[in-house]
Design a protein around this motif. Structure first.
Motif, PDB file in Angstrom:
ATOM      1  N   SER A  15      31.493  11.756  -9.109  1.00  0.00           N
ATOM      2  CA  SER A  15      30.222  11.069  -8.971  1.00  0.00           C
ATOM      3  C   SER A  15      29.496  11.604  -7.748  1.00  0.00           C
ATOM      4  CB  SER A  15      30.431   9.560  -8.804  1.00  0.00           C
ATOM      5  OG  SER A  15      29.224   8.920  -8.444  1.00  0.00           O
ATOM      6  N   SER A  16      28.189  11.637  -7.816  1.00  0.00           N
ATOM      7  CA  SER A  16      27.404  12.012  -6.642  1.00  0.00           C
ATOM      8  C   SER A  16      27.148  10.805  -5.745  1.00  0.00           C
ATOM      9  CB  SER A  16      26.069  12.624  -7.082  1.00  0.00           C
ATOM     10  OG  SER A  16      25.338  11.684  -7.854  1.00  0.00           O
ATOM     11  N   GLU A  17      27.573   9.601  -6.189  1.00  0.00           N
ATOM     12  CA  GLU A  17      27.288   8.358  -5.473  1.00  0.00           C
ATOM     13  C   GLU A  17      28.427   7.875  -4.585  1.00  0.00           C
ATOM     14  OE1 GLU A  17      26.167   5.373  -8.292  1.00  0.00           O
ATOM     15  OE2 GLU A  17      24.877   6.770  -9.373  1.00  0.00           O
ATOM     16  N   GLU A  20      34.049   4.864  -5.864  1.00  0.00           N
ATOM     17  CA  GLU A  20      34.115   3.784  -6.851  1.00  0.00           C
ATOM     18  C   GLU A  20      33.439   4.197  -8.160  1.00  0.00           C
ATOM     19  OE1 GLU A  20      33.099   3.426  -3.699  1.00  0.00           O
ATOM     20  OE2 GLU A  20      34.480   1.985  -2.812  1.00  0.00           O
ATOM     21  N   ALA A  21      32.281   4.827  -8.030  1.00  0.00           N
ATOM     22  CA  ALA A  21      31.576   5.294  -9.240  1.00  0.00           C
ATOM     23  C   ALA A  21      32.374   6.393  -9.937  1.00  0.00           C
ATOM     24  CB  ALA A  21      30.175   5.789  -8.884  1.00  0.00           C
ATOM     25  N   ALA A  22      33.028   7.243  -9.161  1.00  0.00           N
ATOM     26  CA  ALA A  22      33.861   8.297  -9.757  1.00  0.00           C
ATOM     27  C   ALA A  22      35.021   7.682 -10.536  1.00  0.00           C
ATOM     28  CB  ALA A  22      34.380   9.232  -8.669  1.00  0.00           C
ATOM     29  N   ALA A  23      35.658   6.661  -9.964  1.00  0.00           N
ATOM     30  CA  ALA A  23      36.761   5.978 -10.659  1.00  0.00           C
ATOM     31  C   ALA A  23      36.255   5.295 -11.915  1.00  0.00           C
ATOM     32  CB  ALA A  23      37.425   4.966  -9.732  1.00  0.00           C
ATOM     33  N   ARG A  24      35.114   4.645 -11.834  1.00  0.00           N
ATOM     34  CA  ARG A  24      34.530   3.977 -12.998  1.00  0.00           C
ATOM     35  C   ARG A  24      34.238   4.988 -14.105  1.00  0.00           C
ATOM     36  NH1 ARG A  24      30.092   2.572 -10.887  1.00  0.00           N
ATOM     37  NH2 ARG A  24      31.026   0.912  -9.654  1.00  0.00           N
ATOM     38  N   ASN A  25      33.677   6.133 -13.745  1.00  0.00           N
ATOM     39  CA  ASN A  25      33.397   7.176 -14.733  1.00  0.00           C
ATOM     40  C   ASN A  25      34.677   7.638 -15.425  1.00  0.00           C
ATOM     41  OD1 ASN A  25      30.666   7.158 -14.154  1.00  0.00           O
ATOM     42  ND2 ASN A  25      30.784   8.865 -12.723  1.00  0.00           N
ATOM     43  N   ALA A  26      35.730   7.825 -14.651  1.00  0.00           N
ATOM     44  CA  ALA A  26      36.997   8.280 -15.227  1.00  0.00           C
ATOM     45  C   ALA A  26      37.565   7.256 -16.208  1.00  0.00           C
ATOM     46  CB  ALA A  26      38.009   8.574 -14.120  1.00  0.00           C
ATOM     47  N   VAL A  27      37.587   5.993 -15.804  1.00  0.00           N
ATOM     48  CA  VAL A  27      38.150   4.937 -16.659  1.00  0.00           C
ATOM     49  C   VAL A  27      37.312   4.755 -17.916  1.00  0.00           C
ATOM     50  CG1 VAL A  27      38.595   2.457 -16.818  1.00  0.00           C
ATOM     51  CG2 VAL A  27      39.325   3.721 -14.793  1.00  0.00           C
ATOM     52  N   GLU A  28      36.002   4.683 -17.772  1.00  0.00           N
ATOM     53  CA  GLU A  28      35.144   4.445 -18.930  1.00  0.00           C
ATOM     54  C   GLU A  28      35.173   5.618 -19.912  1.00  0.00           C
ATOM     55  OE1 GLU A  28      31.353   3.321 -17.291  1.00  0.00           O
ATOM     56  OE2 GLU A  28      32.124   1.362 -16.638  1.00  0.00           O
ATOM     57  N   THR A  29      35.281   6.827 -19.392  1.00  0.00           N
ATOM     58  CA  THR A  29      35.380   7.992 -20.281  1.00  0.00           C
ATOM     59  C   THR A  29      36.724   8.003 -21.004  1.00  0.00           C
ATOM     60  OG1 THR A  29      33.874   9.260 -18.887  1.00  0.00           O
ATOM     61  CG2 THR A  29      35.285  10.508 -20.382  1.00  0.00           C
ATOM     62  N   ALA A  30      37.808   7.739 -20.282  1.00  0.00           N
ATOM     63  CA  ALA A  30      39.134   7.699 -20.914  1.00  0.00           C
ATOM     64  C   ALA A  30      39.193   6.599 -21.974  1.00  0.00           C
ATOM     65  CB  ALA A  30      40.217   7.487 -19.867  1.00  0.00           C
ATOM     66  N   ALA A  31      38.553   5.477 -21.713  1.00  0.00           N
ATOM     67  CA  ALA A  31      38.589   4.351 -22.651  1.00  0.00           C
ATOM     68  C   ALA A  31      37.888   4.664 -23.973  1.00  0.00           C
ATOM     69  CB  ALA A  31      37.953   3.119 -22.013  1.00  0.00           C
TER      70      ALA A  31
END
Length: 71
Positions: A15-17, A20-31
């Motif tokens: 994430s560029s932000e 936390e946003a990087a972790a959210r991106n990883a979880v939501e993509t894996a899901a």
């Protein structure tokens, strides 16, 4: 209580932000492709640097999911 088996797979979110946003991106993509995600453990944090500034936050996650059984 029934016996269960879980698998842990490693993913890296960016994430560029923020981390936390990087972790959210990883979880939501894996899901989107893995069912029954259970726990994500952050195992490594780092950043990429461009022109002396933080360009991207990266977090490595160990994500666990439960194997399905034929009950």
């Amino acid at each position: 209580m029934s016996d269960s088996v879980y698998r842990i797979t490693e993913v890296i979110g960016t994430s560029s932000e923020s981390w936390e946003a990087a972790a959210r991106n990883a979880v939501e993509t894996a899901a989107q492709t893995v069912r029954d995600l259970r726990i994500a453990e952050a195992t490594r944090f780092d950043v990429t640097i461009k022109d002396g500034k933080v360009a991207e936050y990266r977090v490595r996650l160990g994500i666990s999911f439960k194997y399905e059984t034929q009950d």
